[in-house]
Design a protein around this motif. Structure first.
Motif, PDB file in Angstrom:
ATOM      1  N   TYR A  51      23.198  48.932  37.802  1.00 48.33           N
ATOM      2  CA  TYR A  51      24.408  49.478  38.424  1.00 48.33           C
ATOM      3  C   TYR A  51      24.664  48.791  39.766  1.00 48.33           C
ATOM      4  O   TYR A  51      23.753  48.623  40.575  1.00 48.33           O
ATOM      5  CB  TYR A  51      24.245  50.980  38.629  1.00 48.33           C
ATOM      6  CG  TYR A  51      25.405  51.669  39.318  1.00 48.33           C
ATOM      7  CD1 TYR A  51      26.368  52.344  38.581  1.00 48.33           C
ATOM      8  CD2 TYR A  51      25.527  51.678  40.707  1.00 48.33           C
ATOM      9  CE1 TYR A  51      27.432  52.995  39.196  1.00 48.33           C
ATOM     10  CE2 TYR A  51      26.586  52.323  41.336  1.00 48.33           C
ATOM     11  CZ  TYR A  51      27.526  52.974  40.578  1.00 48.33           C
ATOM     12  OH  TYR A  51      28.561  53.616  41.209  1.00 48.33           O
ATOM     13  N   VAL A  52      25.912  48.399  39.990  1.00 54.19           N
ATOM     14  CA  VAL A  52      26.325  47.815  41.270  1.00 54.19           C
ATOM     15  C   VAL A  52      27.594  48.535  41.713  1.00 54.19           C
ATOM     16  O   VAL A  52      28.594  48.543  40.988  1.00 54.19           O
ATOM     17  CB  VAL A  52      26.587  46.297  41.155  1.00 54.19           C
ATOM     18  CG1 VAL A  52      27.060  45.744  42.493  1.00 54.19           C
ATOM     19  CG2 VAL A  52      25.337  45.578  40.687  1.00 54.19           C
ATOM     20  N   LEU A  53      27.551  49.143  42.883  1.00 53.51           N
ATOM     21  CA  LEU A  53      28.677  49.940  43.358  1.00 53.51           C
ATOM     22  C   LEU A  53      29.967  49.141  43.405  1.00 53.51           C
ATOM     23  O   LEU A  53      31.030  49.609  42.957  1.00 53.51           O
ATOM     24  CB  LEU A  53      28.356  50.514  44.747  1.00 53.51           C
ATOM     25  CG  LEU A  53      29.456  51.346  45.413  1.00 53.51           C
ATOM     26  CD1 LEU A  53      29.754  52.598  44.598  1.00 53.51           C
ATOM     27  CD2 LEU A  53      29.049  51.716  46.839  1.00 53.51           C
ATOM     28  N   TRP A  54      29.895  47.923  43.957  1.00 55.90           N
ATOM     29  CA  TRP A  54      31.085  47.076  44.089  1.00 55.90           C
ATOM     30  C   TRP A  54      30.694  45.628  43.985  1.00 55.90           C
ATOM     31  O   TRP A  54      29.655  45.246  44.531  1.00 55.90           O
ATOM     32  CB  TRP A  54      31.741  47.332  45.459  1.00 55.90           C
ATOM     33  CG  TRP A  54      32.926  46.455  45.719  1.00 55.90           C
ATOM     34  CD1 TRP A  54      34.215  46.661  45.335  1.00 55.90           C
ATOM     35  CD2 TRP A  54      32.912  45.189  46.396  1.00 55.90           C
ATOM     36  NE1 TRP A  54      35.007  45.611  45.734  1.00 55.90           N
ATOM     37  CE2 TRP A  54      34.230  44.691  46.384  1.00 55.90           C
ATOM     38  CE3 TRP A  54      31.901  44.407  46.994  1.00 55.90           C
ATOM     39  CZ2 TRP A  54      34.579  43.466  46.945  1.00 55.90           C
ATOM     40  CZ3 TRP A  54      32.241  43.186  47.554  1.00 55.90           C
ATOM     41  CH2 TRP A  54      33.578  42.725  47.541  1.00 55.90           C
ATOM     42  N   PRO A  55      31.412  44.826  43.242  1.00 57.03           N
ATOM     43  CA  PRO A  55      32.631  45.133  42.472  1.00 57.03           C
ATOM     44  C   PRO A  55      32.353  45.669  41.071  1.00 57.03           C
ATOM     45  O   PRO A  55      33.268  45.896  40.319  1.00 57.03           O
ATOM     46  CB  PRO A  55      33.310  43.769  42.401  1.00 57.03           C
ATOM     47  CG  PRO A  55      32.172  42.799  42.319  1.00 57.03           C
ATOM     48  CD  PRO A  55      31.114  43.379  43.231  1.00 57.03           C
TER      49      PRO A  55
ATOM     50  N   ASP B  61      31.976  41.818  29.658  1.00 58.73           N
ATOM     51  CA  ASP B  61      31.702  40.880  28.579  1.00 58.73           C
ATOM     52  C   ASP B  61      31.466  39.464  29.087  1.00 58.73           C
ATOM     53  O   ASP B  61      31.216  38.545  28.299  1.00 58.73           O
ATOM     54  CB  ASP B  61      32.847  40.882  27.563  1.00 58.73           C
ATOM     55  CG  ASP B  61      34.208  40.601  28.202  1.00 58.73           C
ATOM     56  OD1 ASP B  61      34.250  40.278  29.415  1.00 58.73           O
ATOM     57  OD2 ASP B  61      35.232  40.703  27.500  1.00 58.73           O
ATOM     58  N   GLY B  62      31.569  39.273  30.402  1.00 57.32           N
ATOM     59  CA  GLY B  62      31.335  37.964  30.995  1.00 57.32           C
ATOM     60  C   GLY B  62      32.504  37.009  30.887  1.00 57.32           C
ATOM     61  O   GLY B  62      32.432  35.881  31.393  1.00 57.32           O
ATOM     62  N   ARG B  63      33.596  37.442  30.281  1.00 56.10           N
ATOM     63  CA  ARG B  63      34.748  36.554  30.101  1.00 56.10           C
ATOM     64  C   ARG B  63      35.701  36.669  31.283  1.00 56.10           C
ATOM     65  O   ARG B  63      36.112  37.769  31.643  1.00 56.10           O
ATOM     66  CB  ARG B  63      35.484  36.888  28.801  1.00 56.10           C
ATOM     67  CG  ARG B  63      34.656  36.614  27.550  1.00 56.10           C
ATOM     68  CD  ARG B  63      35.490  36.759  26.287  1.00 56.10           C
ATOM     69  NE  ARG B  63      35.933  38.122  26.080  1.00 56.10           N
ATOM     70  CZ  ARG B  63      36.808  38.490  25.134  1.00 56.10           C
ATOM     71  NH1 ARG B  63      37.346  37.572  24.341  1.00 56.10           N
ATOM     72  NH2 ARG B  63      37.138  39.760  24.992  1.00 56.10           N
TER      73      ARG B  63
ATOM     74  N   ALA C  33      42.785  38.249  33.676  1.00 57.87           N
ATOM     75  CA  ALA C  33      42.021  37.139  34.232  1.00 57.87           C
ATOM     76  C   ALA C  33      41.360  37.654  35.502  1.00 57.87           C
ATOM     77  O   ALA C  33      41.990  38.339  36.311  1.00 57.87           O
ATOM     78  CB  ALA C  33      42.934  35.952  34.542  1.00 57.87           C
ATOM     79  N   THR C  34      40.085  37.357  35.672  1.00 52.29           N
ATOM     80  CA  THR C  34      39.373  37.885  36.835  1.00 52.29           C
ATOM     81  C   THR C  34      38.261  36.943  37.260  1.00 52.29           C
ATOM     82  O   THR C  34      37.667  36.250  36.434  1.00 52.29           O
ATOM     83  CB  THR C  34      38.763  39.272  36.518  1.00 52.29           C
ATOM     84  OG1 THR C  34      38.078  39.770  37.677  1.00 52.29           O
ATOM     85  CG2 THR C  34      37.788  39.191  35.349  1.00 52.29           C
ATOM     86  N   LEU C  35      38.006  36.914  38.550  1.00 49.51           N
ATOM     87  CA  LEU C  35      36.878  36.173  39.096  1.00 49.51           C
ATOM     88  C   LEU C  35      35.792  37.200  39.417  1.00 49.51           C
ATOM     89  O   LEU C  35      35.610  37.614  40.558  1.00 49.51           O
ATOM     90  CB  LEU C  35      37.291  35.388  40.345  1.00 49.51           C
ATOM     91  CG  LEU C  35      36.230  34.460  40.941  1.00 49.51           C
ATOM     92  CD1 LEU C  35      35.827  33.387  39.923  1.00 49.51           C
ATOM     93  CD2 LEU C  35      36.740  33.818  42.219  1.00 49.51           C
ATOM     94  N   PHE C  36      35.142  37.687  38.361  1.00 51.03           N
ATOM     95  CA  PHE C  36      34.041  38.652  38.455  1.00 51.03           C
ATOM     96  C   PHE C  36      34.414  39.929  39.203  1.00 51.03           C
ATOM     97  O   PHE C  36      33.602  40.533  39.886  1.00 51.03           O
ATOM     98  CB  PHE C  36      32.809  37.997  39.098  1.00 51.03           C
ATOM     99  CG  PHE C  36      32.325  36.796  38.341  1.00 51.03           C
ATOM    100  CD1 PHE C  36      31.672  36.940  37.134  1.00 51.03           C
ATOM    101  CD2 PHE C  36      32.570  35.516  38.825  1.00 51.03           C
ATOM    102  CE1 PHE C  36      31.246  35.824  36.416  1.00 51.03           C
ATOM    103  CE2 PHE C  36      32.141  34.396  38.124  1.00 51.03           C
ATOM    104  CZ  PHE C  36      31.479  34.552  36.911  1.00 51.03           C
TER     105      PHE C  36
ATOM    106  N   PHE D 271      42.685  42.506  44.128  1.00 50.54           N
ATOM    107  CA  PHE D 271      42.124  41.807  45.279  1.00 50.54           C
ATOM    108  C   PHE D 271      40.957  42.617  45.824  1.00 50.54           C
ATOM    109  O   PHE D 271      41.143  43.721  46.330  1.00 50.54           O
ATOM    110  CB  PHE D 271      43.183  41.598  46.369  1.00 50.54           C
ATOM    111  CG  PHE D 271      42.661  40.964  47.623  1.00 50.54           C
ATOM    112  CD1 PHE D 271      42.354  39.612  47.652  1.00 50.54           C
ATOM    113  CD2 PHE D 271      42.467  41.715  48.767  1.00 50.54           C
ATOM    114  CE1 PHE D 271      41.855  39.018  48.803  1.00 50.54           C
ATOM    115  CE2 PHE D 271      41.974  41.134  49.927  1.00 50.54           C
ATOM    116  CZ  PHE D 271      41.661  39.779  49.947  1.00 50.54           C
ATOM    117  N   MET D 272      39.758  42.093  45.666  1.00 48.09           N
ATOM    118  CA  MET D 272      38.535  42.736  46.150  1.00 48.09           C
ATOM    119  C   MET D 272      38.383  44.167  45.613  1.00 48.09           C
ATOM    120  O   MET D 272      37.934  45.081  46.298  1.00 48.09           O
ATOM    121  CB  MET D 272      38.507  42.742  47.681  1.00 48.09           C
ATOM    122  CG  MET D 272      38.696  41.384  48.303  1.00 48.09           C
ATOM    123  SD  MET D 272      37.468  40.154  47.733  1.00 48.09           S
ATOM    124  CE  MET D 272      36.060  40.625  48.748  1.00 48.09           C
ATOM    125  N   GLY D 273      38.772  44.360  44.350  1.00 48.29           N
ATOM    126  CA  GLY D 273      38.653  45.662  43.713  1.00 48.29           C
ATOM    127  C   GLY D 273      39.858  46.559  43.880  1.00 48.29           C
ATOM    128  O   GLY D 273      39.965  47.572  43.189  1.00 48.29           O
TER     129      GLY D 273
END
Length: 257
Positions: free
Chosen positions: A160-164, A198-200, A213-216, A233-235
């Motif tokens: 688990y990672v709070l953000w992003p 899904d890593g895409r 489309a997203t940069l992680f 933008f930044m979540g």
């Protein structure tokens, strides 16, 4: 040292100035306004003092013959509640009079089943129903939802990672993407929903009704029948809804027109 022509320097300065102004207007100002509003509200001092009991949003004694699917969300705790929701899934299988709740938490094993009341308050905040499906349609989708839950790739302790993300909203968004027949996306202020479980970095839903489309999860955009048009933008998400007309405002979510 390479020197840019005067015209190019002016162009780049103008471009970055306009970009900074857009970020300020679309994301920073609404977020500060949401934080100011949140600070005027009453909140539990900590998770021990919070109310986690049933909110009464769902029927306490559902019909045994009926099948149902619910997506619920409530403001989360602490200062992060100013900007984000916590979301979860609830299913009621045909022939039963009880619910099964699935959500992800930030401690221990992330994916939890029935750790809280199906419509329990989250840090004392009353949930709302984001979407619901009943009857024959729900009966057919429940097995697909359960299969998607089993495929969630961040189910191990410590993932688990709070953000992003991946967080609680990443989990529910993962299920919604794998089962597009549910026909909905999470509210725009469900921070973490745009993390690509899904890593895409580029993806189109199986029914071709949504593109993202997203940069992680740090920056990206989405468009389609379900998303309308969104910039992430930044979540934080800004945009507009098409089918259910409204603006998507960081911190506040959808504001109807």
């Amino acid at each position: 040292m390479v020197c840019l022509p005067f015209q190019w320097r002016n162009f780049l300065i103008s471009l970055f100035t306009r970009l900074a102004l857009a970020i300020l207007v679309l994301f920073i100002v609404p977020s500060l306004a949401a934080a100011g509003w949140w600070m005027t509200q009453h909140h539990a001092d900590n998770w021990r003092a919070a109310d986690w009991s049933s909110s009464g949003v769902l029927p306490s004694k559902p019909e045994a013959s009926d099948a149902s699917i619910y997506i619920l969300a409530a403001r989360t705790g602490g200062l992060k509640g100013a900007l984000s929701l916590h979301s979860w899934l609830v299913v009621k299988r045909p022939g039963t009079t009880s619910y099964d709740r699935y959500d992800v938490v930030g401690w221990g094993t992330p994916v939890r089943k029935n750790a809280y009341d199906a419509d329990g308050r989250w840090y004392s905040n009353t949930p709302s129903i984001v979407h619901e499906i009943h009857g024959t349609e729900a009966r057919g989708l429940i097995p697909k939802i359960e299969a998607a839950i089993k495929q969630y790739p961040y189910a191990r302790p410590g993932s688990y990672v709070l953000w992003p993300g991946p967080n609680s909203n990443s989990f529910v968004a993962h299920v919604l993407r794998l089962v597009p027949e549910i026909g909905v996306v999470l509210p725009s202020n469900a921070v973490g929903r745009d993390f690509p479980t899904d890593g895409r970095l580029f993806a189109i839903d199986d029914d071709w009704r949504n593109f993202r489309a997203t940069l992680f999860g740090y920056i990206g955009f989405a468009a389609g029948a379900r998303s309308g048009f969104e910039i992430n933008f930044m979540g934080l998400v800004a945009g507009f809804d098409i089918l259910n007309p409204g603006l998507k405002v960081p911190g506040f979510g959808r504001v109807g027109i």
